[in-house]
Write an enzyme that holds these catalytic residues in place. Structure first.
Site, PDB file in Angstrom:
ATOM      1  N   SER C  48      -4.715  -1.612  -0.723  1.00 37.51           N
ATOM      2  CA  SER C  48      -3.993  -0.344  -0.572  1.00 37.51           C
ATOM      3  C   SER C  48      -4.579   0.563   0.508  1.00 37.51           C
ATOM      4  O   SER C  48      -3.962   1.553   0.869  1.00 37.51           O
ATOM      5  CB  SER C  48      -3.989   0.422  -1.895  1.00 37.51           C
ATOM      6  OG  SER C  48      -3.546  -0.397  -2.945  1.00 37.51           O
ATOM      7  N   ALA C  49      -5.783   0.256   0.968  1.00 38.49           N
ATOM      8  CA  ALA C  49      -6.431   1.042   2.032  1.00 38.49           C
ATOM      9  C   ALA C  49      -6.709   2.484   1.598  1.00 38.49           C
ATOM     10  O   ALA C  49      -6.601   3.409   2.382  1.00 38.49           O
ATOM     11  CB  ALA C  49      -5.600   1.011   3.314  1.00 38.49           C
ATOM     12  N   HIS C  52     -10.753   6.058  -2.894  1.00 32.59           N
ATOM     13  CA  HIS C  52     -10.508   6.713  -4.178  1.00 32.59           C
ATOM     14  C   HIS C  52     -11.496   7.846  -4.445  1.00 32.59           C
ATOM     15  O   HIS C  52     -12.643   7.787  -4.016  1.00 32.59           O
ATOM     16  CB  HIS C  52     -10.622   5.682  -5.310  1.00 32.59           C
ATOM     17  CG  HIS C  52      -9.506   4.678  -5.294  1.00 32.59           C
ATOM     18  ND1 HIS C  52      -8.292   4.913  -5.882  1.00 32.59           N
ATOM     19  CD2 HIS C  52      -9.420   3.444  -4.724  1.00 32.59           C
ATOM     20  CE1 HIS C  52      -7.504   3.855  -5.704  1.00 32.59           C
ATOM     21  NE2 HIS C  52      -8.172   2.945  -4.997  1.00 32.59           N
ATOM     22  N   VAL C 175     -20.163 -22.071   2.595  1.00 35.23           N
ATOM     23  CA  VAL C 175     -21.370 -22.461   1.855  1.00 35.23           C
ATOM     24  C   VAL C 175     -20.973 -23.504   0.814  1.00 35.23           C
ATOM     25  O   VAL C 175     -20.061 -23.294   0.018  1.00 35.23           O
ATOM     26  CB  VAL C 175     -22.026 -21.242   1.179  1.00 35.23           C
ATOM     27  CG1 VAL C 175     -23.155 -21.671   0.239  1.00 35.23           C
ATOM     28  CG2 VAL C 175     -22.540 -20.275   2.229  1.00 35.23           C
ATOM     29  N   ILE C 334     -15.715  -7.373  -7.248  1.00 38.59           N
ATOM     30  CA  ILE C 334     -15.551  -6.084  -6.560  1.00 38.59           C
ATOM     31  C   ILE C 334     -14.058  -5.831  -6.300  1.00 38.59           C
ATOM     32  O   ILE C 334     -13.573  -5.963  -5.194  1.00 38.59           O
ATOM     33  CB  ILE C 334     -16.369  -6.051  -5.243  1.00 38.59           C
ATOM     34  CG1 ILE C 334     -17.809  -6.521  -5.481  1.00 38.59           C
ATOM     35  CG2 ILE C 334     -16.347  -4.644  -4.653  1.00 38.59           C
ATOM     36  CD1 ILE C 334     -18.619  -5.646  -6.417  1.00 38.59           C
ATOM     37  N   CYS C 435       7.822  -4.036  15.662  1.00 36.30           N
ATOM     38  CA  CYS C 435       8.350  -5.330  16.120  1.00 36.30           C
ATOM     39  C   CYS C 435       7.442  -6.465  15.673  1.00 36.30           C
ATOM     40  O   CYS C 435       7.747  -7.630  15.915  1.00 36.30           O
ATOM     41  CB  CYS C 435       8.608  -5.348  17.620  1.00 36.30           C
ATOM     42  SG  CYS C 435       7.257  -5.951  18.631  1.00 36.30           S
TER      43      CYS C 435
END
Lengths: 414, 114, 478
Positions: C48-49, C52, C175, C334, C435
């Protein structure tokens, strides 16, 4: 201060600049963002252009070449690799190019930025997000100008002309085109392209179908196509899976008008272009618009014609000819989706006014009725009309004096 | 009998052409449609447009076309022939880049000055 | 010759990048091991960028502490590293009396967590701030410290800082094994074996798998997908704050928010998935649409320019899983508010290392600044001067976002050079606009090919295997 700045050196800008020159303007500059003139015509290497304008069948580069040659005989200045960043309401133009960041003041401006393609996002196709899903125009540029093959097994969504043309082009270059899928019950492309681009190569056309899923983690691996009902919703159980590495989207074009909006020019929500008067003037006096930036055309010939009108009008404006506003507004009647122009000036100097419009479905024998403030002033018969084909009627200016509303309507007749 | 779509105008009439009966056309609504139907069955031809390699120009490919229509059945062979062409800038629009394509008497010409 | 690294960070999403930057403040040798061909390729690039405020998590949890701390640090770091960030505040809407109780609870929770300046607003006050919200709203929790950020540029900037301060970044290295030797951990990645005294497991949805390579099984990551719409800039001002709905069992609910690029983001829904599946289903889209119009009835979905889905690395533990086990430090599970918490997590990891015997001596010449020239953000005079200095800034490549060739070339020559079209997009926004790269894609391809000296056919859109074109016709034998 230049007399005229033309924004865009595609077919619209070229025709506008040429017409303005022919009308006597001498200080004209074309601002083109690409490294060459001609716009999208350069990648449209197929033929079929120019039948109206030059009475001859030309390819896109040939059509552009004609106009470029016509301009070579003038002193119209061309600035390539030059992007217009901003246009102000008082006609200052900010441009960026490797030669510098500049401000140009213009007495008049012609907006000829063309259009862009609708993307996957605009139609919100579900699925994963692999590479290999691109617009038909982007694929056309890769293939025809850069010689890069976009893929080897393709499905085309949308039966617009660019999609059909790319179906043939990819096939000729050795790719396999599995299907052309069209949401509507009819194709929006020319019959000629259905025959010569699909039928010639046995590419099936699925009408009333759409892509409902896109698969593949990295490169496209396949798409699901399903039949749609009358409300264009996919019908469960009709799914067909295609294994393909390429999905070309030919799902519509949108006029490009960020500069127009930035200048505060009135826009038409129906066309996504500027509202224009009969001489292609926008809501800012001295700023004109033409070509696919105003409304998406089917044929470049009509773009040239409309743009010549804009160029001529710009020359007249610089020469001191101004118009009163407050004339009639053109409105959609039954079954009509837009009109261009949308407005008339208070006092129209031309004897005739050409109006472009589109209808909302396929019509067999039909009648177009034009009413002015409720009274019929003209009617036209058509044998056949479809949304993909732009309609044109010519109205007599003397019947429109003092009128405030003009309505254009279409109906089928038995 | 073969059914084809007429491409003369946007109406797209479905034509039926009777090869056994001197290519008689039915389903057309105009004379142009009849001619189209006959020719399309008797001798279908197409103008081919494609690109060829070019060196020293603004792009790496130069657009070309057949100077006239060639038989529809020869399109893929024509592509193979045209692929062999190599150009060097400058090339004029209309310049012949390949003569007498596949013995058809039709030349391939550049459609752009590059 | 084998080097013994002080620290090996596995995964270069926002957590790994923030930790790498934090550790690069100290005289340590650090390696960052990333399985994809660029940084920020997992949850970091599809979320959501949002920055908070920090009222969601129960007081006393790591999530609560690190969220509030991360919120403060993000503001400061973004300014220093030239990352787009806007402190626009958030509104949590209540649509019923029951939800009004939730709002009150979260307000009190926020107070305990140390969230600054919160207020509970009436419907009228909320409507005054956001005229387009639904008339069904009863009340709202206003948290002015919330903000929006460009998450992938933030991660790139953090990782670049680490690299500039000497950290080694290994891209395309997955890894496959971790063994504990007498001299530290032996890590097999991308066919090589590396040694490190400390391992930091920041592997996102794969963190459970990584943990199990070195330690007994302790938790499961339960990937959870969320889908989004991104609307055109024409809709970017529909709301001015981050508009949340009340959280439920399913998560924080669907939000409507401006983005730092001026678009409108709408989403996510929440759906458990098997792995990092980011397919968007028609049902995801209709769920998000339905939920969003509850908050903002006038959202015009026809202005959509992109749909995408991201996968949250949820886990079987309620809190973030951050803890040290003899030099192996988990940074797992996380999920939200992970983006906000990342700088706080990084500080906490440094503390854990110190507690576990690491000697953290400040680096004397720590480079802690990054400039990102954005042509479109400059004044006319600045633009003119810049083009004069470097003509490439005069060539606009991406017309939707006004991104110049100068910016793209600058990105390609940065400490972590992008090698893909999307890599360029994540660094300078070319192709992000309406575009969606239709016009600039071929140009960016050409620039990448020229700058990296590789044929255009070898350039990828995104992850390896996402090729764009197959062959060059000029290279075919006739």
């Amino acid at each position: 201060m230049v007399d005229l700045a033309v924004i865009g050196g595609g077919p619209a800008g070229l025709a506008a600049a040429h017409a303005a020159y022919q009308s006597g303007l001498r200080d004209i500059v074309i601002l083109e963002r690409d490294r060459e003139l001609g716009g999208i015509l350069n990648q449209c290497i197929h033929n079929g252009f120019g039948l109206h304008r030059f009475k001859q069948e030309l390819t896109g580069p040939e059509y552009a070449g004609r106009y470029i040659n016509m301009l070579n005989d003038t002193n119209v200045e061309t600035r390539l690799d030059t992007m217009v960043i901003e246009i102000t309401p008082d006609k200052r133009i900010y441009t960026a190019s490797p030669n510098g960041y500049e401000m140009i003041e213009a007495k008049s401006i012609v907006l000829a930025m063309g259009c862009r393609e609708r993307t996957r996002g605009a139609i919100a196709i579900p699925g994963s997000r692999p590479s290999g899903v691109l617009t038909a125009g982007a694929a056309q540029r890769y293939l025809n100008m850069e010689g890069l093959m976009p893929g080897s097994r393709a499905v085309i969504l949308g039966s617009g002309d660019i999609g059909l043309i790319m179906a043939r082009r990819m096939t000729l270059e050795g790719a396999e085109v599995l299907a052309c899928v069209e949401l509507m019950p009819y194709s929006s492309g020319l019959n000629r392209n259905i025959v010569q681009c699909l039928e010639d190569y046995n590419i099936p056309l699925y009408l009333s179908h759409t892509v409902t899923d896109i698969r593949g983690g990295r490169r496209l691996e396949g798409v699901t196509v399903a039949k749609v009902d009358e409300n264009r919703r996919p019908i469960p159980g009709t799914e067909i899976n295609f294994d393909c590495d390429t999905l070309l989207l030919s799902v519509g074009l949108i006029p490009e008008n960020e500069l127009t909006r930035g200048a505060g020019i009135d826009m038409d929500l129906r066309t996504s272009g500027a509202v224009v008067f009969e001489n292609m003037e926008t809501s800012i006096p001295g700023v004109f618009a033409c070509g696919n930036a105003v409304h998406v055309h089917d044929l470049v010939d009509f773009v040239s014609e409309e743009s010549a009108k804009a160029g001529g009008a710009a020359a007249a404006y610089v020469g001191g000819c101004t118009h009163e506003s407050g004339g009639a507004r053109l409105k959609n009647g039954a079954n009509v989706t837009y009109t261009v122009p949308q407005r008339l000036h208070g006092h129209v100097t031309n004897k005739e006014i050409g109006v472009f419009f589109r209808v909302n479905r396929v019509f067999k024998k039909s009648k177009i009725t034009v009413t002015a403030d409720g009274a019929e002033i003209a009617s036209f018969n058509r044998r056949y009309m479809m949304p993909g084909e732009m309609q044109h009627v010519t109205l007599k200016a003397d019947k429109l004096a003092g009128v405030s509303d003009i309505t254009i309507a279409a109906e089928e007749i038995a | 009998m073969t059914e084809i779509t007429c491409i003369v105008c946007p109406m797209g009439c479905r034509l039926t052409v009777d090869e056994q009966n001197d290519f008689a056309v039915t389903g057309n609504t105009c004379k142009l449609g009849e001619n189209y139907g006959k020719n399309e069955l008797k001798n279908p031809t197409r103008v081919l447009t494609t690109t060829v390699k070019i060196g020293g120009a603004i792009h790496g490919r130069c657009p070309v076309k057949t100077g006239g229509a060639i038989p529809k059945g020869k399109l893929f062979d024509a592509m193979k022939e045209i692929k062999k062409v190599r150009l060097e800038s400058p090339v004029a629009c209309g310049q012949v880049v390949l003569t007498n394509l596949l013995g058809t008497g039709i030349d391939v010409v550049a459609t752009r000055a590059m | 010759m084998e080097i013994m690294f002080d620290a090996a960070i596995i995964g270069c999403g926002i957590s790994g990048a923030a930790i790498a930057r934090e550790l690069s403040k100290y005289d340590l040798t650090t390696v960052i091991i990333e399985k994809e061909n660029d940084v920020a390729m997992g949850a970091t690039r599809a979320n959501s960028a949002i920055v908070h405020a920090g009222y969601d998590a129960p007081p006393g949890t790591l999530m609560a502490k690190l969220n509030v701390r991360g919120n403060e640090l993000t503001k400061e770091l973004c300014a220093r590293l030239s990352v787009p960030y806007k402190n626009i505040g958030s509104l949590l809407l209540a649509f019923s009396d029951e939800e009004a109780v939730t709002v009150q609870k979260l307000y009190e929770r926020g107070l305990k967590n140390g969230v600054p300046d919160m207020r509970i607003l009436t419907f009228e006050e909320t409507k005054a701030l956001e005229p387009n919200i639904s008339d069904e709203v009863k009340a709202a929790l206003y948290a002015p410290s919330a903000g929006i950020v460009n998450p992938w540029e933030f991660a790139v900037a953090l990782a670049e800082t680490a690299v500039q301060n000497g950290a080694k970044l290994m891209l395309g290295s997955e890894v496959t094994a971790i063994e504990r030797g007498a001299d530290g951990f032996h890590i097999t990645a991308g066919g090589e074996t590396l040694k490190a005294k400390y391992v930091i497991n920041a592997a996102g949805v794969n963190a459970g798998k990584l943990h199990d390579m070195a330690l007994p099984h302790a938790f499961d990551i339960t990937p959870n997908k969320g889908a989004y719409f991104v609307l055109d800039k024409s809709e970017g001002e529909l709301v001015k704050h981050v508009i949340f709905q009340c959280p439920s069992k399913a998560g924080k609910g669907v939000l409507v928010s401006p983005t730092v690029h001026g678009n409108l983001i709408i989403g996510p829904n929440a759906l458990d998935v098997k792995s990092d599946e980011t397919e968007v289903l028609e049902s995801d889209l209709s769920d998000v649409r339905k939920a969003a119009v509850r908050s903002i009835p006038s959202v015009d979905f026809r202005q959509n320019i992109r749909c995408f889905a991201g996968v949250r690395p949820n886990s079987t533990v309620e809190d973030f899983i951050i803890g040290a086990h003899d030099g192996f430090i988990d940074v797992a599970g996380i999920r939200s508010p992970g983006l906000t918490a990342a700088p706080g997590i990084a500080e906490y990891v440094a503390v854990l290392m110190r507690e576990n015997g690491a000697k953290l001596t400040p680096r004397s010449n720590f480079i802690d600044r990054r400039e990102h020239v954005r042509f479109k953000d400059l004044t006319h005079e600045q633009r003119a001067a810049l083009v004069k200095e470097n003509p490439l800034y005069g060539r606009v490549i991406c017309r939707c976002e006004t991104v110049t060739e100068g910016e793209i070339v600058n990105a390609i020559r940065s400490p972590i050079p992008p090698r893909t079209i999307d890599g360029v997009k994540r660094r300078c926004e070319a192709g992000l606009g309406r575009c969606q790269g239709g016009f600039c894609g071929p140009r960016v391809l050409e620039i990448l090919s020229r700058e990296l000296h590789v044929p255009r056919e070898s350039i990828q859109q995104d992850k390896n295997g996402s090729y764009i074109v197959t062959i060059h016709l000029n290279s075919l034998k006739s």
